[in-house]
Design an enzyme around this catalytic site. Sequence first.
Site, mmCIF file in Angstrom:
data_model
loop_
_atom_site.group_PDB
_atom_site.id
_atom_site.type_symbol
_atom_site.label_atom_id
_atom_site.label_comp_id
_atom_site.label_asym_id
_atom_site.label_seq_id
_atom_site.Cartn_x
_atom_site.Cartn_y
_atom_site.Cartn_z
ATOM 1 N N ALA A 90 0.831 -1.212 0.000
ATOM 2 C CA ALA A 90 0.000 0.000 0.000
ATOM 3 C C ALA A 90 0.864 1.261 0.000
ATOM 4 C CB ALA A 90 -0.955 0.011 1.189
ATOM 5 N N CYS A 91 1.959 1.235 0.721
ATOM 6 C CA CYS A 91 2.839 2.407 0.815
ATOM 7 C C CYS A 91 3.514 2.686 -0.523
ATOM 8 C CB CYS A 91 3.906 2.184 1.879
ATOM 9 S SG CYS A 91 3.240 1.746 3.500
ATOM 10 N N HIS A 92 3.997 1.640 -1.155
ATOM 11 C CA HIS A 92 4.782 1.743 -2.380
ATOM 12 C C HIS A 92 3.918 2.053 -3.605
ATOM 13 C CE1 HIS A 92 8.418 1.010 -4.700
ATOM 14 N NE2 HIS A 92 7.770 0.203 -5.489
#
Length: 127
Positions: free
Chosen positions: A15-17
């Site tokens: 999700a962050c990337h």
Amino acid sequence: KKVVIVSVPGAFTPACHVNHLPPYLAKYDEFKAKGVDQIYVLAANDPFVMSGWAIAQGLKDKITAISDTYAKWSESMGLSVDLTEAGMGTRTARYALILDDLKVISVEREPGRGVTNSGADTTLSKL
């Protein structure tokens, strides 16, 4: 000086990337147009991982990747999350801070696993 700090639980995590950081980079010019002097992305990863992630994301001179080792800074503000069950230990929570001349203007922490409250569009709307 107006600063945005976007915090993610971990560099290179799905999700962050893919969902959280890329819209900040894509909307960089919109942040600048709203008077933002600097954007930082923060995670509990070590500085070497954050540097590698910045290169992989193509942040260049637009967004600065910084490390909150062991999530101590985030924890001091109640913005850490225990991801021990996922094998990640204590991490920075997913949140966005807006600071204007060292005054906190907005703190948006995600209530769950998605990217809504701390996403680029929501942060832009708070400026």
